[in-house]
Design a protein around this motif. Structure first.
Motif, PDB file in Angstrom:
ATOM      1  N   ARG A  62       6.812   4.319  31.732  1.00 18.31           N
ATOM      2  CA  ARG A  62       5.516   4.999  31.839  1.00 18.31           C
ATOM      3  C   ARG A  62       5.311   5.876  30.605  1.00 18.31           C
ATOM      4  N   ILE A  63       4.192   5.676  29.936  1.00 20.30           N
ATOM      5  CA  ILE A  63       3.837   6.461  28.762  1.00 20.30           C
ATOM      6  C   ILE A  63       2.517   7.161  29.066  1.00 20.30           C
ATOM      7  N   VAL A  64       2.494   8.467  28.883  1.00 19.80           N
ATOM      8  CA  VAL A  64       1.280   9.240  29.147  1.00 19.80           C
ATOM      9  C   VAL A  64       0.948  10.059  27.897  1.00 19.80           C
ATOM     10  N   LYS A  65      -0.290   9.917  27.424  1.00 18.65           N
ATOM     11  CA  LYS A  65      -0.780  10.674  26.274  1.00 18.65           C
ATOM     12  C   LYS A  65      -1.686  11.783  26.793  1.00 18.65           C
ATOM     13  N   MET A  66      -1.416  13.012  26.321  1.00 18.01           N
ATOM     14  CA  MET A  66      -2.174  14.165  26.789  1.00 18.01           C
ATOM     15  C   MET A  66      -2.628  14.999  25.604  1.00 18.01           C
ATOM     16  N   GLY A  67      -3.907  15.323  25.561  1.00 15.65           N
ATOM     17  CA  GLY A  67      -4.450  16.203  24.532  1.00 15.65           C
ATOM     18  C   GLY A  67      -4.846  17.523  25.158  1.00 15.65           C
ATOM     19  N   LYS A 105       3.108  14.757  15.312  1.00 16.59           N
ATOM     20  CA  LYS A 105       3.360  15.544  14.100  1.00 16.59           C
ATOM     21  C   LYS A 105       2.069  15.986  13.406  1.00 16.59           C
ATOM     22  N   GLN A 106       1.062  15.131  13.418  1.00 18.39           N
ATOM     23  CA  GLN A 106      -0.186  15.458  12.737  1.00 18.39           C
ATOM     24  C   GLN A 106      -1.115  16.316  13.592  1.00 18.39           C
ATOM     25  N   TYR A 107      -1.085  16.087  14.903  1.00 23.75           N
ATOM     26  CA  TYR A 107      -1.962  16.807  15.836  1.00 23.75           C
ATOM     27  C   TYR A 107      -1.082  17.481  16.886  1.00 23.75           C
ATOM     28  N   PRO A 108      -0.610  18.698  16.624  1.00 24.88           N
ATOM     29  CA  PRO A 108       0.384  19.333  17.500  1.00 24.88           C
ATOM     30  C   PRO A 108      -0.108  19.705  18.894  1.00 24.88           C
ATOM     31  N   LYS A 136      -1.465  22.545  37.497  1.00 19.55           N
ATOM     32  CA  LYS A 136      -1.271  23.488  36.395  1.00 19.55           C
ATOM     33  C   LYS A 136      -1.582  22.859  35.039  1.00 19.55           C
ATOM     34  N   THR A 137      -1.453  21.538  34.945  1.00 21.06           N
ATOM     35  CA  THR A 137      -1.627  20.853  33.668  1.00 21.06           C
ATOM     36  C   THR A 137      -3.088  20.476  33.406  1.00 21.06           C
ATOM     37  N   LYS A 138      -3.757  19.977  34.399  1.00 26.05           N
ATOM     38  CA  LYS A 138      -5.121  19.452  34.235  1.00 26.05           C
ATOM     39  C   LYS A 138      -6.091  20.440  33.585  1.00 26.05           C
ATOM     40  N   PRO A 139      -6.082  21.722  33.950  1.00 25.54           N
ATOM     41  CA  PRO A 139      -7.044  22.650  33.329  1.00 25.54           C
ATOM     42  C   PRO A 139      -6.794  22.903  31.831  1.00 25.54           C
ATOM     43  N   LEU A 140      -5.654  22.477  31.330  1.00 24.92           N
ATOM     44  CA  LEU A 140      -5.297  22.728  29.936  1.00 24.92           C
ATOM     45  C   LEU A 140      -5.789  21.632  28.989  1.00 24.92           C
ATOM     46  N   PHE A 141      -6.198  20.493  29.534  1.00 27.27           N
ATOM     47  CA  PHE A 141      -6.625  19.354  28.707  1.00 27.27           C
ATOM     48  C   PHE A 141      -7.913  19.648  27.947  1.00 27.27           C
ATOM     49  N   ASN A 142      -8.005  19.066  26.746  1.00 26.58           N
ATOM     50  CA  ASN A 142      -9.281  19.092  26.027  1.00 26.58           C
ATOM     51  C   ASN A 142      -9.837  17.668  25.887  1.00 26.58           C
TER      52      ASN A 142
END
Length: 98
Positions: free
Chosen positions: A4-9, A44-47, A77-83
């Motif tokens: 499972r791979i999850v990408k989070m911004g 690395k480019q987008y911390p 706790k995580t969901k409100p931090l996403f942009n």
């Protein structure tokens, strides 16, 4: 085995909050029945962009985790931090070289 791979911004001002929360829950996630491996990566480019990479014994184990109280607590706790909307992939490992 399922990978499972999850990408989070995240909002760049909220990455420290995310990292603190991940630190607090990472062992609980890893110890969840069916989870065999867990890693967190940072771009690395987008911390403010992170990836989780996990191995699950089966899709049923991953689904059990996704419907668990642990996941619901972590997600709350995580969901409100996403942009941006997170992206997730379930993949089969075809080759692994060491």
């Amino acid at each position: 085995m399922l990978v499972r791979i999850v990408k989070m911004g995240f909002d760049p001002l909220k990455t420290d909050t995310f990292l603190a929360n991940f630190e607090a829950v990472k062992q609980h996630i890893r110890d969840f029945e069916g989870c065999m491996f867990l890693e967190l990566y940072r771009d690395k480019q987008y911390p403010h962009i992170f990836f989780t990479y996990s191995y699950w014994k089966s899709e049923a184990d991953l689904e059990r985790y996704r419907h668990s109280a642990l996941f619901k607590s972590v997600w709350a706790k995580t969901k409100p931090l996403f942009n941006t909307k997170p992206e997730a992939w379930s993949v089969d490992k075809l080759h692994s070289l060491k």
